[in-house]
Design a protein around this motif. Structure first.
Motif, PDB file in Angstrom:
ATOM      1  N   LEU A  81       0.831  -1.203   0.000  1.00  0.00           N
ATOM      2  CA  LEU A  81       0.000   0.000   0.000  1.00  0.00           C
ATOM      3  C   LEU A  81       0.865   1.253   0.000  1.00  0.00           C
ATOM      4  O   LEU A  81       0.624   2.188  -0.767  1.00  0.00           O
ATOM      5  CB  LEU A  81      -0.924   0.021   1.226  1.00  0.00           C
ATOM      6  N   LEU A  82       1.878   1.273   0.868  1.00  0.00           N
ATOM      7  CA  LEU A  82       2.762   2.438   0.970  1.00  0.00           C
ATOM      8  C   LEU A  82       3.538   2.670  -0.322  1.00  0.00           C
ATOM      9  O   LEU A  82       3.617   3.798  -0.816  1.00  0.00           O
ATOM     10  CB  LEU A  82       3.746   2.259   2.134  1.00  0.00           C
ATOM     11  N   ILE A  83       4.119   1.621  -0.863  1.00  0.00           N
ATOM     12  CA  ILE A  83       4.965   1.763  -2.060  1.00  0.00           C
ATOM     13  C   ILE A  83       4.122   2.128  -3.281  1.00  0.00           C
ATOM     14  O   ILE A  83       4.464   3.068  -4.018  1.00  0.00           O
ATOM     15  CB  ILE A  83       5.773   0.476  -2.313  1.00  0.00           C
ATOM     16  N   LEU A  84       3.027   1.416  -3.523  1.00  0.00           N
ATOM     17  CA  LEU A  84       2.218   1.695  -4.711  1.00  0.00           C
ATOM     18  C   LEU A  84       1.525   3.048  -4.597  1.00  0.00           C
ATOM     19  O   LEU A  84       1.491   3.815  -5.563  1.00  0.00           O
ATOM     20  CB  LEU A  84       1.202   0.573  -4.935  1.00  0.00           C
ATOM     21  N   SER A  85       0.989   3.351  -3.423  1.00  0.00           N
ATOM     22  CA  SER A  85       0.334   4.654  -3.238  1.00  0.00           C
ATOM     23  C   SER A  85       1.351   5.780  -3.315  1.00  0.00           C
ATOM     24  O   SER A  85       1.079   6.832  -3.908  1.00  0.00           O
ATOM     25  CB  SER A  85      -0.383   4.691  -1.892  1.00  0.00           C
ATOM     26  N   GLY A  86       2.508   5.576  -2.718  1.00  0.00           N
ATOM     27  CA  GLY A  86       3.571   6.580  -2.815  1.00  0.00           C
ATOM     28  C   GLY A  86       3.979   6.807  -4.257  1.00  0.00           C
ATOM     29  O   GLY A  86       4.165   7.948  -4.690  1.00  0.00           O
ATOM     30  N   SER A  87       4.077   5.738  -5.026  1.00  0.00           N
ATOM     31  CA  SER A  87       4.444   5.869  -6.434  1.00  0.00           C
ATOM     32  C   SER A  87       3.396   6.672  -7.202  1.00  0.00           C
ATOM     33  O   SER A  87       3.736   7.503  -8.048  1.00  0.00           O
ATOM     34  CB  SER A  87       4.622   4.491  -7.069  1.00  0.00           C
ATOM     35  N   VAL A  88       2.127   6.448  -6.890  1.00  0.00           N
ATOM     36  CA  VAL A  88       1.051   7.220  -7.534  1.00  0.00           C
ATOM     37  C   VAL A  88       1.196   8.702  -7.188  1.00  0.00           C
ATOM     38  O   VAL A  88       1.151   9.573  -8.066  1.00  0.00           O
ATOM     39  CB  VAL A  88      -0.340   6.683  -7.121  1.00  0.00           C
ATOM     40  N   LEU A  89       1.395   9.000  -5.914  1.00  0.00           N
ATOM     41  CA  LEU A  89       1.505  10.404  -5.486  1.00  0.00           C
ATOM     42  C   LEU A  89       2.763  11.065  -6.041  1.00  0.00           C
ATOM     43  O   LEU A  89       2.714  12.197  -6.532  1.00  0.00           O
ATOM     44  CB  LEU A  89       1.487  10.489  -3.961  1.00  0.00           C
ATOM     45  N   TYR A  90       3.902  10.369  -5.980  1.00  0.00           N
ATOM     46  CA  TYR A  90       5.148  10.956  -6.489  1.00  0.00           C
ATOM     47  C   TYR A  90       5.092  11.161  -7.993  1.00  0.00           C
ATOM     48  O   TYR A  90       5.598  12.158  -8.519  1.00  0.00           O
ATOM     49  CB  TYR A  90       6.362  10.081  -6.136  1.00  0.00           C
ATOM     50  N   THR A  91       4.461  10.228  -8.729  1.00  0.00           N
ATOM     51  CA  THR A  91       4.331  10.375 -10.180  1.00  0.00           C
ATOM     52  C   THR A  91       3.377  11.513 -10.517  1.00  0.00           C
ATOM     53  O   THR A  91       3.621  12.274 -11.457  1.00  0.00           O
ATOM     54  CB  THR A  91       3.867   9.051 -10.820  1.00  0.00           C
ATOM     55  N   TRP A  92       2.318  11.656  -9.753  1.00  0.00           N
ATOM     56  CA  TRP A  92       1.372  12.766  -9.945  1.00  0.00           C
ATOM     57  C   TRP A  92       2.085  14.104  -9.778  1.00  0.00           C
ATOM     58  O   TRP A  92       1.918  15.026 -10.588  1.00  0.00           O
ATOM     59  CB  TRP A  92       0.223  12.612  -8.956  1.00  0.00           C
ATOM     60  N   VAL A  93       2.930  14.210  -8.753  1.00  0.00           N
ATOM     61  CA  VAL A  93       3.695  15.439  -8.527  1.00  0.00           C
ATOM     62  C   VAL A  93       4.722  15.635  -9.644  1.00  0.00           C
ATOM     63  O   VAL A  93       4.901  16.737 -10.159  1.00  0.00           O
ATOM     64  CB  VAL A  93       4.376  15.426  -7.141  1.00  0.00           C
ATOM     65  N   PHE A  94       5.386  14.565 -10.054  1.00  0.00           N
ATOM     66  CA  PHE A  94       6.379  14.624 -11.134  1.00  0.00           C
ATOM     67  C   PHE A  94       5.741  15.143 -12.422  1.00  0.00           C
ATOM     68  O   PHE A  94       6.248  16.068 -13.057  1.00  0.00           O
ATOM     69  CB  PHE A  94       6.987  13.237 -11.354  1.00  0.00           C
ATOM     70  N   VAL A  95       4.608  14.569 -12.804  1.00  0.00           N
ATOM     71  CA  VAL A  95       3.930  14.968 -14.036  1.00  0.00           C
ATOM     72  C   VAL A  95       3.359  16.378 -13.893  1.00  0.00           C
ATOM     73  O   VAL A  95       3.461  17.196 -14.803  1.00  0.00           O
ATOM     74  CB  VAL A  95       2.844  13.935 -14.408  1.00  0.00           C
ATOM     75  N   GLY A  96       2.777  16.668 -12.740  1.00  0.00           N
ATOM     76  CA  GLY A  96       2.189  17.988 -12.509  1.00  0.00           C
ATOM     77  C   GLY A  96       3.212  19.105 -12.494  1.00  0.00           C
ATOM     78  O   GLY A  96       2.901  20.257 -12.807  1.00  0.00           O
ATOM     79  N   SER A  97       4.455  18.769 -12.156  1.00  0.00           N
ATOM     80  CA  SER A  97       5.523  19.773 -12.140  1.00  0.00           C
ATOM     81  C   SER A  97       6.288  19.793 -13.463  1.00  0.00           C
ATOM     82  O   SER A  97       7.359  20.375 -13.554  1.00  0.00           O
ATOM     83  CB  SER A  97       6.481  19.507 -10.979  1.00  0.00           C
TER      84      SER A  97
END
Length: 176
Positions: A81-97
């Motif tokens: 949960l932590l790794i997959l959810s973290g990956s979703v959030l970090y990728t969202w920030v990466f793409v959004g930035s």
């Protein structure tokens, strides 16, 4: 966090703490967001890309459950949960930035830095709460951000693609 950091009796402890939470996050995010996300199939959605990268990121973390390692004694169910959810959030920030690796790396470092703040609380409880809370945030991002359903190729700016495809500068035509 500030009270925890500045309460330390030795400044080297503060420096050590900052290095331990920041350097691994920077290294990991330069690899996962800086390389793996732009290298993904351009037709995959942002969320699919994030989950595939997260699965790859999960594999080395399973070894941290071995005896004597950092996750020894913790339940394993929060880890995916932590790794997959973290990956979703970090990728969202990466793409959004627009491809900034620094922002997801700082977010990752902040997540790593939460552990010392929870001193005195049952680590198993903290681990389980983190797994649930971060997953709730990731699900909300997927549900409410249309960006997460678009192809990753459409979300990354052109100069990220150009660097990934051919890192050499373009040749200028010679005039004779």
């Amino acid at each position: 966090l500030r009270r925890y950091i500045f309460r330390q009796k030795h400044p080297s402890m503060t420096t050590g703490f900052l290095l331990v939470v920041t350097i691994p996050a920077l290294v990991e995010e330069f690899g996962w967001r800086g390389f793996a996300v732009p290298a993904a199939d351009r037709s995959w959605s942002v969320v699919t890309t994030a989950l595939v990268v997260g699965l790859l990121f999960l594999i080395p973390h399973v070894g941290l459950y071995l005896p004597g390692q950092i996750y020894d004694g913790l339940p394993i169910w929060p880890l995916p949960l932590l790794i997959l959810s973290g990956s979703v959030l970090y990728t969202w920030v990466f793409v959004g930035s627009r491809g900034s690796v620094l922002l997801p790396a700082l977010m990752h470092a902040a997540s790593n830095g939460l552990t010392p703040i929870s001193r005195g609380i049952d680590p198993v409880l903290v681990w389980q709460i983190q797994g649930v809370v971060i997953t709730v945030f990731a699900v909300a991002v997927v549900l409410f951000s249309s960006r997460m359903r678009r192809p990753i190729g459409a979300e990354l700016r052109d100069d990220v693609d150009a660097v990934l495809v051919d890192p050499r500068p373009a040749q200028q035509p010679t005039v004779s």
